[in-house]
Enzyme design. Structure first.
Site, short mmCIF file in Angstrom:
data_model
loop_
_atom_site.label_atom_id
_atom_site.label_comp_id
_atom_site.label_asym_id
_atom_site.label_seq_id
_atom_site.Cartn_x
_atom_site.Cartn_y
_atom_site.Cartn_z
N GLU A 31 -17.64 -4.82 -6.90
CA GLU A 31 -18.55 -5.82 -7.34
C GLU A 31 -19.70 -5.70 -6.29
O GLU A 31 -18.84 -5.40 -5.38
CB GLU A 31 -17.69 -7.35 -6.65
CG GLU A 31 -18.16 -8.27 -7.61
CD GLU A 31 -17.97 -9.65 -6.82
OE1 GLU A 31 -18.85 -11.12 -7.54
OE2 GLU A 31 -17.11 -9.60 -6.06
N ASN A 61 -26.41 -1.58 1.26
CA ASN A 61 -27.03 -1.69 0.85
C ASN A 61 -26.83 -1.04 -0.67
O ASN A 61 -26.06 0.50 -0.46
CB ASN A 61 -28.62 -0.42 1.12
CG ASN A 61 -29.12 -1.50 2.32
OD1 ASN A 61 -28.85 -0.48 3.68
ND2 ASN A 61 -29.97 -2.38 2.56
N ASP A 121 -29.11 -10.46 -8.92
CA ASP A 121 -30.98 -10.96 -8.56
C ASP A 121 -31.95 -10.57 -10.26
O ASP A 121 -31.22 -9.03 -9.74
CB ASP A 121 -31.61 -10.66 -7.67
CG ASP A 121 -32.83 -11.19 -7.72
OD1 ASP A 121 -33.80 -11.49 -8.45
OD2 ASP A 121 -33.63 -11.44 -6.07
N ASP A 162 -26.68 -15.69 -15.12
CA ASP A 162 -27.63 -16.70 -15.73
C ASP A 162 -28.93 -16.40 -16.35
O ASP A 162 -29.05 -17.46 -17.44
CB ASP A 162 -27.70 -17.76 -14.79
CG ASP A 162 -28.83 -16.98 -13.03
OD1 ASP A 162 -29.95 -17.36 -13.69
OD2 ASP A 162 -27.80 -16.32 -12.89
N THR A 216 -18.02 -18.30 -9.29
CA THR A 216 -18.71 -18.43 -8.66
C THR A 216 -19.13 -19.54 -8.10
O THR A 216 -19.42 -20.56 -8.55
CB THR A 216 -19.15 -17.09 -7.97
OG1 THR A 216 -20.68 -17.30 -9.12
CG2 THR A 216 -18.86 -15.62 -8.64
N TYR A 217 -19.29 -19.42 -6.59
CA TYR A 217 -20.49 -20.30 -5.59
C TYR A 217 -21.85 -21.15 -6.85
O TYR A 217 -22.13 -22.11 -7.15
CB TYR A 217 -20.89 -20.51 -4.55
CG TYR A 217 -21.28 -20.74 -4.09
CD1 TYR A 217 -21.27 -22.59 -3.47
CD2 TYR A 217 -23.17 -20.81 -3.35
CE1 TYR A 217 -21.53 -23.53 -3.11
CE2 TYR A 217 -23.91 -22.24 -2.49
CZ TYR A 217 -23.22 -23.35 -2.51
OH TYR A 217 -24.42 -24.17 -1.64
N TYR A 218 -22.00 -20.07 -7.21
CA TYR A 218 -23.77 -19.86 -7.94
C TYR A 218 -23.49 -20.47 -9.49
O TYR A 218 -24.28 -21.13 -9.79
CB TYR A 218 -24.52 -18.74 -7.40
CG TYR A 218 -25.20 -18.98 -5.98
CD1 TYR A 218 -25.93 -19.77 -5.79
CD2 TYR A 218 -24.98 -17.66 -5.18
CE1 TYR A 218 -26.31 -19.96 -4.60
CE2 TYR A 218 -25.68 -17.03 -4.14
CZ TYR A 218 -26.15 -18.73 -4.00
OH TYR A 218 -27.04 -18.02 -2.09
N GLU A 219 -22.29 -19.61 -9.75
CA GLU A 219 -22.17 -19.97 -10.94
C GLU A 219 -21.83 -21.22 -11.73
O GLU A 219 -22.70 -21.62 -12.75
CB GLU A 219 -20.74 -19.56 -10.97
CG GLU A 219 -20.76 -19.52 -12.67
CD GLU A 219 -19.58 -18.56 -13.57
OE1 GLU A 219 -19.06 -18.66 -14.59
OE2 GLU A 219 -19.06 -17.55 -12.68
#
Length: 269
Positions: free
Chosen positions: A65, A117, A139, A173, A216-219
């Site tokens: 991931e 990275n 992003d 998103d 996920t948290y952001y989802e």
């Protein structure tokens, strides 16, 4: 209040499931040796080609991931699929600490985390060592093609370490990233396995509900804002030259969480 960043970074140095090496450290090693860089943690060391033998101690498929954040997807997948190995990759150590600590407390032996990275990800895996890649809410990098995790810049790196026709999953998103990725796949005739611009109102969940229902948290925040979740999965062959798409794509018309303010331009270049 949770632990501060310095305390979390100190913890990470002691975690047996976390390896850390920045892009600058990779380049420094490459100047002194012609082999893959050596990764170390508190208990062991390994390099590309040794994940199965020295860390997981099995030959189960390795799934990455990239941009794992707090590791919710890495942990969720590892619990759902004990016969696969999962590695969460991100440069944000204070976020990764959450997933790494949970994996240790849950005694998940099929999980590792790599703090690095992503542009040097192919330095840590030998050819054919990974089977799948997940890109979860990356992003969209609307101003820079080479920073997009589905650009040809990154796809060429992925194919060096993936099995031939290895599977890549994109969950996002961003309509911009979804459209860009789908256009690039179509222009390069890459096999698309699944495609929806509204995941939770599509047939995809009926087929892969155990995988795609992990949020996920952001989802969860995107869904609360009424933003559709998009999903693509596709195979990446090793052969052939990948061509970057030149199509102009409308930019997302909202500001993403903790990302820089969107450009005043209306399309990408």
């Amino acid at each position: 209040m949770g632990k501060n960043k310095l305390s979390k970074f100190a913890d990470m140095e002691t975690f047996a499931n976390v390896f850390q090496m920045t892009a600058s450290q990779v380049r420094a090693q490459e100047q002194t040796a012609d082999t893959y860089p050596l990764l170390k943690n508190a208990t062991q060391q390994l390099k590309a080609g040794e994940w199965h033998q020295h860390y997981f101690k099995n030959n189960n498929p390795i799934v990455l991931e990239l941009g794992c954040g707090r590791g919710e997807y890495t942990i969720g997948l590892a619990k759902a699929f004990p016969n696969k190995n999962f590695i969460g990759v991100d440069i944000k150590g204070s976020r990764m600490w959450t997933g790494a600590k949970e994996a240790l407390e849950s005694e998940l032996t099929n999980v590792a985390f790599l703090r690095t990275n992503i542009e040097v990800i192919d330095s840590f895996f030998a050819s054919d060592e990974a089977a799948e890649i997940w890109l979860t809410f990356s992003d969209p990098q609307m101003k820079s093609k080479t920073k997009r995790l589905t650009s040809t810049f990154f796809l060429n790196r992925y194919r060096r370490m993936l099995l031939d026709n290895g599977l890549i999953h994109v969950k996002t998103d961003s309509n911009f990233l979804y459209t860009y990725t789908k256009t690039l796949l179509e222009e390069n005739h890459l096999p698309i396995e699944a495609d929806t611009n509204d995941l939770y109102h599509s047939d995809c969940l009926k087929k892969d509900d155990k995988i795609l229902s992990i949020k996920t948290y952001y989802e969860q925040q995107w869904i609360a804002r009424g933003i559709n979740i998009k999903y693509l999965s596709f195979k990446l062959p090793k052969a052939g030259t990948l061509i970057e798409t030149e199509i102009e794509i409308p930019l997302d018309d909202y500001r993403s969480f903790k990302r820089t303010k969107r450009s005043s331009l209306e399309t990408s270049k």
